[in-house]
Structures are given as structure tokens and as C-alpha cells.
Scaffold this active site. Sequence first.
Site, mmCIF file in Angstrom:
data_model
loop_
_atom_site.group_PDB
_atom_site.id
_atom_site.type_symbol
_atom_site.label_atom_id
_atom_site.label_comp_id
_atom_site.label_asym_id
_atom_site.label_seq_id
_atom_site.Cartn_x
_atom_site.Cartn_y
_atom_site.Cartn_z
ATOM 1 N N LYS A 1 0.880 -1.309 0.117
ATOM 2 C CA LYS A 1 -0.033 0.179 -0.016
ATOM 3 C C LYS A 1 0.955 1.263 -0.092
ATOM 4 O O LYS A 1 0.718 2.186 -0.929
ATOM 5 C CB LYS A 1 -1.069 0.087 1.198
ATOM 6 C CG LYS A 1 -1.670 1.334 1.461
ATOM 7 C CD LYS A 1 -2.610 1.303 2.737
ATOM 8 C CE LYS A 1 -1.728 1.643 3.913
ATOM 9 N NZ LYS A 1 -1.375 2.944 4.226
ATOM 10 N N ASN A 2 1.855 1.249 0.729
ATOM 11 C CA ASN A 2 2.620 2.484 0.971
ATOM 12 C C ASN A 2 3.763 2.917 -0.093
ATOM 13 O O ASN A 2 4.225 3.912 -0.129
ATOM 14 C CB ASN A 2 3.354 2.456 2.652
ATOM 15 C CG ASN A 2 2.617 2.713 3.415
ATOM 16 O OD1 ASN A 2 1.191 2.938 3.412
ATOM 17 N ND2 ASN A 2 2.835 2.650 4.860
ATOM 18 N N CYS B 1 -5.329 12.791 13.184
ATOM 19 C CA CYS B 1 -5.744 11.634 12.843
ATOM 20 C C CYS B 1 -5.820 10.922 14.107
ATOM 21 O O CYS B 1 -4.799 11.357 15.037
ATOM 22 C CB CYS B 1 -5.180 10.798 11.825
ATOM 23 S SG CYS B 1 -3.501 10.348 12.125
ATOM 24 N N ARG C 1 0.494 14.904 13.094
ATOM 25 C CA ARG C 1 1.063 14.627 11.992
ATOM 26 C C ARG C 1 0.825 15.699 10.797
ATOM 27 O O ARG C 1 0.379 15.830 9.736
ATOM 28 C CB ARG C 1 0.229 13.673 11.118
ATOM 29 C CG ARG C 1 0.296 11.923 11.840
ATOM 30 C CD ARG C 1 -0.350 11.023 11.527
ATOM 31 N NE ARG C 1 0.474 10.430 10.355
ATOM 32 C CZ ARG C 1 0.153 9.290 9.857
ATOM 33 N NH1 ARG C 1 -0.951 8.732 10.202
ATOM 34 N NH2 ARG C 1 0.977 8.649 9.022
ATOM 35 N N ASP D 1 4.638 0.776 12.127
ATOM 36 C CA ASP D 1 3.449 0.151 11.355
ATOM 37 C C ASP D 1 3.480 -1.214 11.979
ATOM 38 O O ASP D 1 2.586 -1.784 11.466
ATOM 39 C CB ASP D 1 3.496 0.224 10.035
ATOM 40 C CG ASP D 1 3.342 1.556 9.445
ATOM 41 O OD1 ASP D 1 2.716 2.445 10.288
ATOM 42 O OD2 ASP D 1 3.227 2.119 8.377
ATOM 43 N N ARG E 1 -8.607 -0.509 4.744
ATOM 44 C CA ARG E 1 -7.895 0.562 4.185
ATOM 45 C C ARG E 1 -6.650 -0.113 3.796
ATOM 46 O O ARG E 1 -5.932 0.478 2.778
ATOM 47 C CB ARG E 1 -7.585 1.700 5.228
ATOM 48 C CG ARG E 1 -8.852 2.567 5.360
ATOM 49 C CD ARG E 1 -8.530 3.924 6.313
ATOM 50 N NE ARG E 1 -6.980 4.269 5.795
ATOM 51 C CZ ARG E 1 -6.040 4.652 6.883
ATOM 52 N NH1 ARG E 1 -6.251 4.635 7.876
ATOM 53 N NH2 ARG E 1 -4.829 5.097 6.053
HETATM 54 C C1 UD1 Z 1 4.494 6.926 6.541
HETATM 55 C C2 UD1 Z 1 3.436 5.626 6.270
HETATM 56 C C3 UD1 Z 1 3.076 5.350 7.614
HETATM 57 C C4 UD1 Z 1 4.012 5.207 8.451
HETATM 58 C C5 UD1 Z 1 4.893 6.275 8.706
HETATM 59 C C6 UD1 Z 1 6.179 6.225 9.599
HETATM 60 C C7 UD1 Z 1 2.724 6.225 3.963
HETATM 61 C C8 UD1 Z 1 1.665 6.577 3.015
HETATM 62 N N1 UD1 Z 1 2.497 6.254 5.399
HETATM 63 O O1 UD1 Z 1 3.452 8.115 6.951
HETATM 64 O O2 UD1 Z 1 2.120 4.183 7.334
HETATM 65 O O3 UD1 Z 1 3.507 4.727 9.830
HETATM 66 O O4 UD1 Z 1 5.473 6.811 7.289
HETATM 67 O O5 UD1 Z 1 7.004 5.143 9.036
HETATM 68 O O6 UD1 Z 1 3.691 5.839 3.505
HETATM 69 N N2 UD1 Z 1 6.136 14.992 10.568
HETATM 70 C C9 UD1 Z 1 6.136 16.479 10.766
HETATM 71 N N3 UD1 Z 1 6.173 17.225 9.672
HETATM 72 C C10 UD1 Z 1 6.025 16.769 8.525
HETATM 73 C C11 UD1 Z 1 6.156 15.586 8.467
HETATM 74 C C12 UD1 Z 1 5.819 14.558 9.355
HETATM 75 O O7 UD1 Z 1 6.394 17.005 11.989
HETATM 76 O O8 UD1 Z 1 6.069 17.565 7.467
HETATM 77 C C13 UD1 Z 1 6.252 13.979 11.780
HETATM 78 C C14 UD1 Z 1 5.134 13.310 11.792
HETATM 79 O O9 UD1 Z 1 4.164 13.828 12.424
HETATM 80 C C15 UD1 Z 1 5.724 12.057 12.633
HETATM 81 C C16 UD1 Z 1 7.118 11.764 12.051
HETATM 82 O O10 UD1 Z 1 7.362 12.851 11.403
HETATM 83 O O11 UD1 Z 1 5.669 12.100 14.024
HETATM 84 C C17 UD1 Z 1 7.237 10.892 10.896
HETATM 85 O O12 UD1 Z 1 5.902 11.023 9.808
HETATM 86 P P1 UD1 Z 1 6.121 10.637 8.250
HETATM 87 O O13 UD1 Z 1 7.305 9.787 8.190
HETATM 88 O O14 UD1 Z 1 5.929 11.945 7.562
HETATM 89 O O15 UD1 Z 1 4.961 9.840 8.164
HETATM 90 P P2 UD1 Z 1 3.861 9.623 6.895
HETATM 91 O O16 UD1 Z 1 4.801 9.579 5.822
HETATM 92 O O17 UD1 Z 1 2.789 10.164 7.105
#
Ligand code: UD1
Length: 420
Positions: A22-23, A116, A121, A308, A400
Site C-alpha cells: 500500500k505505502n 488523525c 501529523r 507500523d 484501508r
Molecule cells: C508514512 C507511512 C505510515 C508510517 C509512517 C512512519 C505512508 C503512506 N504512510 O507516513 O504508514 O507509519 O510513514 O513510518 O507511507 N512530521 C512532521 N512534519 C512533516 C512530516 C512529518 O512533523 O511535515 C512528523 C510526523 O508527525 C511524525 C514523523 O514526522 O511524527 C514521521 O512521519 P512521516 O514519516 O511523515 O509519516 P507519513 O509519511 O505520514
Amino acid sequence: MDKLLIEGGHRLQGEAEMSGAKNAALPILCAALLTREPLTLTNVPQLNDIGTMLKLLAQMGVAVQRDGSVVTLDASGLDNPLAPYEMVKTMRASILVLGPLVARCGEAKVSLPGGCAIGARPVDQHIKGLTAMGADIAVEHGYVVARTSRLRGARLFTDMVTVTGTENLMMAAVLADGETVIENAAREPEVVDLANCLVAMGARISGAGSDVIRIQGVERLHGATHRIMPDRIETGTYLCAAAATGGEIRLTGTSAAYLDAVVDKLMDAGCDIRTEKSPSFEAIVLRAPRRLKAVSIRTAPYPAFPTDMQAQFMAINALAEGTSIIRETIFENRFMHAVELARLGADIRIDGNTAVVQGVAQLDGATVMATDLRASAGLIIAGLVARGETVIERIYHLDRGYERIEQKLAALGATVRRLS
Ligand code: UD1
């Protein structure tokens, strides 16, 4: 709303085929926005999140054809670079359209994802990176509104490792003028899969899989065909389910290469794991002891232990011999499954981002509520070993991210039924 009824106590045994990730599929679907030529993807899992992303792309003017796990996208008619709140709120990964839209159209209006269940996030790093590449970005009425004549290459540094942030910026950079360097990049295998697809489309990228990715912008990308990598989290979830039930399973169409941290912990817990070559990728064979030993984990960006897989390990630790400590370092609010596991008889104490799990000899079936996608997976694992019946409510989370989960579990000998 659908519920899942599980009759616990059956040892998982047999073989199951793993789906595409999925990711990896979600960002790669968005990569289709970067070209006027068709992009064909195989091994695309049939999941609600994929359906949501295809709907989002279609309303932007992308022609979508889907035949089972093969999806062809043609963005030659892309005319509406808008991601409305109604779609983005159900799936945070919708933010992945932002980078490609700005790069291809010079404009985009994408709803902020909002909070969420597992934490705030934010997407500040996505915005910071695009701004450094010359996009003019405003946040207005809950939308990120971006404009540029053409993005230019830049040196980018993200404050934390962000998976979708890295992917968004990489997709933006492939059509930018000049070289972009992303430092502190996410090293997740899904980032590499996206880079491989972009390279097949004519992008010039090096370093994906390391923490420094270099991208030389090109004028245009062309169509390509790409096979989505296997889902390492789905694979890890079935390994945990088999391990918890003292089972013996063979998972095909997957690869242990992306699962070192998880395999390592399952072996520490007492499982015997080996890999075999199979026609599609690799097969992983797991044989579990009657009772697992408790294993402590600390989540962190790849290649460390994935957040995850945290809920699934909490479930197996709940019944293991001994005490384990689980530290969640990625998301601030990702222990909501602990109270649900406690309803089944688990002994878990939470203190901030740390959970202390004291293994118990037996869990008892009860009604529990799924709070997010991976929490649902943890509850299923607990339900498979609990005495009697467990009912899991709100399983739309599960749909999902897990393709045909009831059928796959049933093929492995579980007694699982969906109640509509
Ligand atoms: C992706 C995965 C999700 C997984 C996560 C961490 C997808 C679609 N989803 O989510 O399944 O749990 O990586 O491995 O690939 N953050 C900020 N600012 C930003 C971006 C991130 O503060 O602009 C923080 C987030 O709140 C979190 C951390 O950084 O605490 C890591 O998040 P991130 O790696 O961005 O997660 P996703 O990419 O949303």
C-alpha cells in the site's frame, strides 16, 4: 458498520500470498501526474486507500483503468489540480499529490490532512521543501495553495525523517530546473520503489535508500510499466499472527530483505524463520514455538523497527513469557490499542511513549474497537489467540490496508467472519 468475529484458539498453518505494498502504491499512483504518457502499474493491492487515491486522481482529470491488480493511469487530460477536503480527510497520503501537481501544472490546491487518531501529523516539511524550490505557498481556509512558474533545484534538509515528505519532494524535484539534494531523507524501501518507478519514467535520481538523495531535474518524463514491491507490513503482520498462535506458515510473493528488524525480533522471541526462492520474489517460512518469549522494541525510521508493526508486537508480547518494553518514537499517540488489548486481559502499563507489557498465560475474547489501521491488526492477532469469541468493531480501518484479510486468514486455518 462491519465487524469482524474471530473464534480464537486455532493454530495458523499453511500458505498465503502477500499483496503489493500500500505505502509504495500510493506515492507511485501520484507519480502518474508527472507525465502526459500512460503509467501502468502491476501488483497494485485492492484496498480502500487505493480506491480513494484513484478517485482523487480521476477527479483531477486523470483517466484510470483498473483490471484486478493492474492499473493504468493517463494524466494527459489533467486539468483540475485540486485535492478537496472530503477526500484528503479520509487518507493523509493524499498530500502526495502536492509535489507532482506543482511540478507538472505550476499550481495546486490541496487540503491540509488535519489530525488523525495516531497524532497531529503536520505537513510543514513538505511545505518547507517546496518553498525552498521556489514555490509560492500560502495556507488559506484549510488548503495548501501553491504556485510557481517552474520549480528550481535546491538543497533540502528535513527536520525529521519523513517518508511521504521525502516522496513528495523527490517527485517535485524530478521536473525542477537543476539539481536537488534531499538530506536526512527517509530510507524506507517504499521510497526506493518510487525512485525506481520514476527512473523508469526517465527521471535522474541517485542515492534513494540512503539519507542523501540527488535528483537532476529533466524537462519531461515518459510513460512506463512498474511492478509494486511486496507489502512488508502485511507480511510482518501475518508472521506475527502465525507466531502468536504457535503456527507454521509459508508466505509467498514477498521478501525478507525489507524485514530485517521484524524477523530479528521474531527470532529473539523463539521463532524459526527461513527464506526460499519462489516464482514471485521470495517465500518466508516461519515455525513458532508453543509460547513466545517477550521481546522489547523501539520504533524508529527504517532500517530500525517500523512503527507500523508496533501494535502487532504489543499483541504477541501480551501473551509471551516475561516482560517487554515498547518505545514508540515516531507518533505521539499510537498506543490506543493497549486499552483494547487490556479488555481481552492483557497487562499493559503506559507511561508517555513507553508501554510495559507483562505477558499473561491467557487472553479471553471480548468486544473491542479498532482505532487505526495497524491497531486493528494487533487486535486481530490477539483475537486469534484469545479463548472464545472476539468481536472487532470499526474494521473499516482494516479494509484501508489489508487485502482480503478474512480469506487469507481462513486459508491459514483461522475462524474469522465479517458481520455486516
Ligand atoms: C508514512 C507511512 C505510515 C508510517 C509512517 C512512519 C505512508 C503512506 N504512510 O507516513 O504508514 O507509519 O510513514 O513510518 O507511507 N512530521 C512532521 N512534519 C512533516 C512530516 C512529518 O512533523 O511535515 C512528523 C510526523 O508527525 C511524525 C514523523 O514526522 O511524527 C514521521 O512521519 P512521516 O514519516 O511523515 O509519516 P507519513 O509519511 O505520514
